[in-house]
Scaffold this active site. Structure first.
Site, mmCIF file in Angstrom:
data_model
loop_
_atom_site.group_PDB
_atom_site.id
_atom_site.type_symbol
_atom_site.label_atom_id
_atom_site.label_comp_id
_atom_site.label_asym_id
_atom_site.label_seq_id
_atom_site.Cartn_x
_atom_site.Cartn_y
_atom_site.Cartn_z
ATOM 1 N N LYS A 81 -38.651 40.050 -55.317
ATOM 2 C CA LYS A 81 -39.058 41.448 -55.159
ATOM 3 C C LYS A 81 -38.938 41.910 -53.713
ATOM 4 C CE LYS A 81 -40.474 42.097 -59.484
ATOM 5 N NZ LYS A 81 -39.917 40.935 -60.165
ATOM 6 N N ASP A 114 -38.819 45.644 -64.887
ATOM 7 C CA ASP A 114 -40.206 45.203 -64.876
ATOM 8 C C ASP A 114 -40.982 45.852 -63.734
ATOM 9 O OD1 ASP A 114 -38.339 43.456 -63.438
ATOM 10 O OD2 ASP A 114 -40.120 42.343 -62.815
ATOM 11 N N ASP A 115 -42.239 46.115 -64.005
ATOM 12 C CA ASP A 115 -43.179 46.650 -63.015
ATOM 13 C C ASP A 115 -42.765 48.029 -62.500
ATOM 14 O OD1 ASP A 115 -44.650 44.311 -63.321
ATOM 15 O OD2 ASP A 115 -43.523 43.281 -61.766
#
Length: 365
Positions: free
Chosen positions: A52, A128-129
């Protein structure tokens, strides 16, 4: 004559991999090289790079890696392939779905070509997220993934949905999931695209066949597990070292998944200890015992004496947590200061307060 019970039949083993998809500091080349060598020797088959904190794959995905970063990633690709592992990269194209316009298409075309040039066998397009309160979420995400699949030279394509688990925490943080989100996504995605899934929870305590069958029915394909063990990122989990062997993943799930990838711990050397126990889960079947698996993996990577020490300290390092160690923290420092090993230095680094994350760090990666 006394008859011996037949030995347990080894279970099938899915393709094992690592999805470097955590928050927190990025490993250096030496750490990542160690992980590649160790997992390849243990039978892992793929390595997907997508931390990330690599902004050129996430927050600033439209911005190319600089020359030094691209060269480093090309070396990683060559190392993975040389060790017999497939190499993949994961891009999170924030903002590309709404709108999925000419600018987004042009940027994706350029970035996918740059990833291909680095040398990828697999391409992952992740959501995702990210916020889920957008119209036609599944439709737009499938359109982006299929577009990228049509561009890349990679021979396998993966995606991770915004709602990658049944866990209601995703609805709490990213807005309520749309009705029939997984069903729509599965119907619209190219049938060859593999879908990452973490289980009933984001950090699943148990992953069973019945759950996997239900999700496969919704998606129209088996999932590739994104297993959030031994990952320990985030403000809460980074206070603990995740060291214990895998539990709650029965060998029988092998026939219900297309692959099984682990998300690693911040600590590269220590995280390889639980990583080595996953192949044991599948190879040993009903004979698997997680305490013995930890001991075997720790001895293999650390040597007998260090492994025994670490097993003795598991409750303090994994269960107590950094802030509650108190005087035990000093005793642990004294125990590991005399050991000349990268894993011991990781323990000391953690005891010194490094690698402890904040909510702000997660929200800005």
């Amino acid at each position: 004559m006394t008859r011996q019970a037949p030995a347990a039949k080894p279970a099938l083993q899915p393709e094992l991999g690592l999805i470097e998809g955590r928050f927190g500091r990025i490993w250096n080349e030496a750490e990542r090289s160690y992980v590649v060598r160790t997992l390849a020797e243990a039978g892992y088959g793929f390595y997907h790079y997508g931390p990330k904190a690599d902004r050129s794959l996430r927050r600033e995905w439209r911005k190319s890696h600089d020359a030094a970063q691209a060269e480093s990633l090309a070396r990683l690709s060559a190392e993975c392939r040389g060790a017999g592992m497939r190499f993949g990269m994961a891009i999170t194209p924030v903002g590309s779905t709404h709108p999925f316009d000419d600018a987004a298409r042009a940027d994706l075309t350029r970035r996918v070509a740059e990833l291909d040039a680095i040398g990828i066998d697999d391409l992952a397009v992740l959501f995702d997220d990210l916020r889920g309160d957008m119209p036609e979420l599944a439709e737009r995400q499938a359109e982006v993934v299929n577009f990228c699949a049509g561009l890349t030279r990679a021979t396998r394509v993966y995606t991770c949905p915004t709602y990658y688990s049944d866990d209601p925490v995703l609805d709490l943080v990213f807005a309520d999931r749309p009705a029939d989100y997984l069903g729509k996504l599965g119907r619209l995605l190219d049938p060859a695209v593999q879908v990452y899934w973490t289980g009933e929870e984001v950090c699943a305590k148990e992953i069973g066949p019945a759950h996997l069958e239900r999700v496969a029915g919704e998606l129209g394909r088996k999932v590739c597990l994104w297993d959030n063990w031994p990952v320990n990122d985030g403000a809460r989990m980074s206070r603990f070292l995740h060291l214990r062997a895998f539990t709650g993943r029965p060998a029988g799930i092998a026939e219900h998944v297309s692959g099984h990838a682990i998300n690693p711990a911040i600590q590269a050397h220590l995280g390889c200890i639980p990583a080595l126990t996953l192949p044991m889960v599948y190879a040993q079947g009903s004979d698997y015992a997680y305490g013995a698996a930890f001991a075997a993996a720790a001895r293999r990577l650390l040597g007998d004496e260090f492994a025994v020490m670490l097993q003795q300290d598991l409750p303090a390092l994994q269960d107590v947590g950094y802030e509650r160690l108190g005087v035990r923290g000093g005793r642990l420092r004294a125990r590991y200061e005399g050991i000349d090993h990268p894993a011991a230095r990781e323990i000391l680094h953690w005891l010194g307060g490094a690698d402890l994350m904040t909510d702000d760090e997660v929200q800005t990666q």
